[in-house]
Motif scaffolding. Structure first.
Motif, PDB file in Angstrom:
ATOM      1  N   MET A   1       0.850  -1.165   0.000  1.00 58.57           N
ATOM      2  CA  MET A   1       0.000   0.000   0.000  1.00 58.57           C
ATOM      3  C   MET A   1       0.901   1.234   0.000  1.00 58.57           C
ATOM      4  SD  MET A   1      -3.186   0.853   2.553  1.00 58.57           S
ATOM      5  CE  MET A   1      -3.346  -0.856   2.943  1.00 58.57           C
ATOM      6  N   ASP A   2       0.618   2.199  -0.866  1.00 56.33           N
ATOM      7  CA  ASP A   2       1.406   3.407  -1.006  1.00 56.33           C
ATOM      8  C   ASP A   2       0.887   4.465  -0.033  1.00 56.33           C
ATOM      9  OD1 ASP A   2       3.189   5.271  -1.977  1.00 56.33           O
ATOM     10  OD2 ASP A   2       1.979   5.758  -3.733  1.00 56.33           O
ATOM     11  N   THR A   3       1.673   4.782   1.037  1.00 56.74           N
ATOM     12  CA  THR A   3       1.260   5.782   2.011  1.00 56.74           C
ATOM     13  C   THR A   3       2.321   6.871   2.129  1.00 56.74           C
ATOM     14  OG1 THR A   3       2.276   4.667   3.888  1.00 56.74           O
ATOM     15  CG2 THR A   3       0.015   4.052   3.362  1.00 56.74           C
ATOM     16  N   ILE A  47     -10.418  13.814  -2.084  1.00 54.00           N
ATOM     17  CA  ILE A  47      -9.733  12.989  -1.091  1.00 54.00           C
ATOM     18  C   ILE A  47     -10.701  12.762   0.065  1.00 54.00           C
ATOM     19  CG2 ILE A  47      -7.796  12.847   0.522  1.00 54.00           C
ATOM     20  CD1 ILE A  47      -6.221  14.614  -1.421  1.00 54.00           C
ATOM     21  N   THR A  48     -10.966  11.518   0.378  1.00 50.70           N
ATOM     22  CA  THR A  48     -11.831  11.172   1.494  1.00 50.70           C
ATOM     23  C   THR A  48     -11.005  11.194   2.776  1.00 50.70           C
ATOM     24  OG1 THR A  48     -13.213   9.812   0.061  1.00 50.70           O
ATOM     25  CG2 THR A  48     -13.362   9.398   2.432  1.00 50.70           C
ATOM     26  N   CYS A  49     -11.442  12.011   3.726  1.00 49.09           N
ATOM     27  CA  CYS A  49     -10.691  12.210   4.966  1.00 49.09           C
ATOM     28  C   CYS A  49     -11.456  11.651   6.163  1.00 49.09           C
ATOM     29  CB  CYS A  49     -10.444  13.695   5.196  1.00 49.09           C
ATOM     30  SG  CYS A  49      -9.566  14.516   3.854  1.00 49.09           S
ATOM     31  N   THR A  50     -10.702  11.132   7.125  1.00 48.01           N
ATOM     32  CA  THR A  50     -11.264  10.593   8.357  1.00 48.01           C
ATOM     33  C   THR A  50     -10.378  11.018   9.513  1.00 48.01           C
ATOM     34  OG1 THR A  50     -12.058   8.638   7.183  1.00 48.01           O
ATOM     35  CG2 THR A  50     -11.949   8.468   9.564  1.00 48.01           C
ATOM     36  N   SER A  51     -10.994  11.300  10.654  1.00 43.25           N
ATOM     37  CA  SER A  51     -10.216  11.567  11.866  1.00 43.25           C
ATOM     38  C   SER A  51     -10.905  10.941  13.065  1.00 43.25           C
ATOM     39  CB  SER A  51     -10.036  13.066  12.106  1.00 43.25           C
ATOM     40  OG  SER A  51      -9.204  13.263  13.238  1.00 43.25           O
ATOM     41  N   ARG A  71      -6.637  22.985   5.652  1.00 44.40           N
ATOM     42  CA  ARG A  71      -5.370  22.269   5.474  1.00 44.40           C
ATOM     43  C   ARG A  71      -5.454  21.063   6.405  1.00 44.40           C
ATOM     44  NH1 ARG A  71      -0.895  25.931   5.727  1.00 44.40           N
ATOM     45  NH2 ARG A  71      -1.216  25.961   3.475  1.00 44.40           N
ATOM     46  N   ALA A  72      -5.521  19.886   5.814  1.00 42.94           N
ATOM     47  CA  ALA A  72      -5.578  18.631   6.570  1.00 42.94           C
ATOM     48  C   ALA A  72      -4.222  17.950   6.458  1.00 42.94           C
ATOM     49  CB  ALA A  72      -6.680  17.733   6.010  1.00 42.94           C
ATOM     50  N   THR A  73      -3.661  17.600   7.604  1.00 45.37           N
ATOM     51  CA  THR A  73      -2.358  16.937   7.644  1.00 45.37           C
ATOM     52  C   THR A  73      -2.547  15.542   8.213  1.00 45.37           C
ATOM     53  OG1 THR A  73      -1.290  19.065   8.020  1.00 45.37           O
ATOM     54  CG2 THR A  73       0.000  17.106   8.530  1.00 45.37           C
ATOM     55  N   GLY A  74      -1.909  14.569   7.578  1.00 42.66           N
ATOM     56  CA  GLY A  74      -2.028  13.204   8.061  1.00 42.66           C
ATOM     57  C   GLY A  74      -1.408  12.214   7.102  1.00 42.66           C
ATOM     58  N   THR A  75      -1.865  10.981   7.190  1.00 45.53           N
ATOM     59  CA  THR A  75      -1.331   9.898   6.372  1.00 45.53           C
ATOM     60  C   THR A  75      -2.233   9.671   5.167  1.00 45.53           C
ATOM     61  OG1 THR A  75      -0.420   8.880   8.356  1.00 45.53           O
ATOM     62  CG2 THR A  75      -0.587   7.494   6.392  1.00 45.53           C
ATOM     63  N   LEU A  76      -1.663   9.862   3.979  1.00 44.83           N
ATOM     64  CA  LEU A  76      -2.396   9.707   2.728  1.00 44.83           C
ATOM     65  C   LEU A  76      -2.164   8.313   2.167  1.00 44.83           C
ATOM     66  CD1 LEU A  76      -4.052  11.252   0.515  1.00 44.83           C
ATOM     67  CD2 LEU A  76      -1.856  11.647  -0.607  1.00 44.83           C
ATOM     68  N   VAL A  77      -3.247   7.638   1.826  1.00 45.51           N
ATOM     69  CA  VAL A  77      -3.188   6.311   1.206  1.00 45.51           C
ATOM     70  C   VAL A  77      -3.753   6.440  -0.200  1.00 45.51           C
ATOM     71  CG1 VAL A  77      -3.971   3.912   1.324  1.00 45.51           C
ATOM     72  CG2 VAL A  77      -3.505   5.180   3.441  1.00 45.51           C
TER      73      VAL A  77
END
Length: 117
Positions: A1-3, A47-51, A71-77
């Motif tokens: 998986m590309d993260t 981009i579907t985002c979840t927190s 601006r959402a910062t996190g891990t993108l898959v």
């Protein structure tokens, strides 16, 4: 998986929704990086985002509305199937600009003007 850990700027597409186990989800619409020189028909990226962070989830469900620039910062898959949206697990959120017109029925809330996270 590309993260990859990254920050993504985009507009909220619809009112964020509660998810399972105290999470919240929302879609960010991201313009092409070369928008000024891109073909006018160049598609936006969704981009579907979840927190699951309680502070971010609270702000998403109580203060964020369609049209807000975040601006959402996190891990993108990256998607594994063509046509699916990339997914971002958000660990920090910043409101860069608010929508000009509040969503009906969501008036009177307090906007978060600084970073959450």
């Amino acid at each position: 998986m590309d993260t990859k850990h990254c920050a993504v700027d985009g507009w909220v597409d619809a009112i964020p929704a509660p998810g399972p186990d105290g999470t919240a989800t929302f879609d960010l619409v991201v313009r092409p990086a070369d928008f000024d020189t891109a073909d006018e028909d160049a598609p936006d990226t969704v981009i579907t985002c979840t927190s699951g962070d309680p502070r971010i989830t609270h702000e998403l469900l109580n203060g964020i509305q369609p049209g807000d620039l975040l601006r959402a910062t996190g891990t993108l898959v990256q998607p594994t199937v063509p046509g699916e949206h990339a997914r971002l697990t958000v660990d920090a959120l910043e409101v860069l600009a608010t929508a000009l017109i509040p969503v009906i029925g969501n008036c009177g809330y307090q906007k978060l003007r600084s970073a959450v996270g």
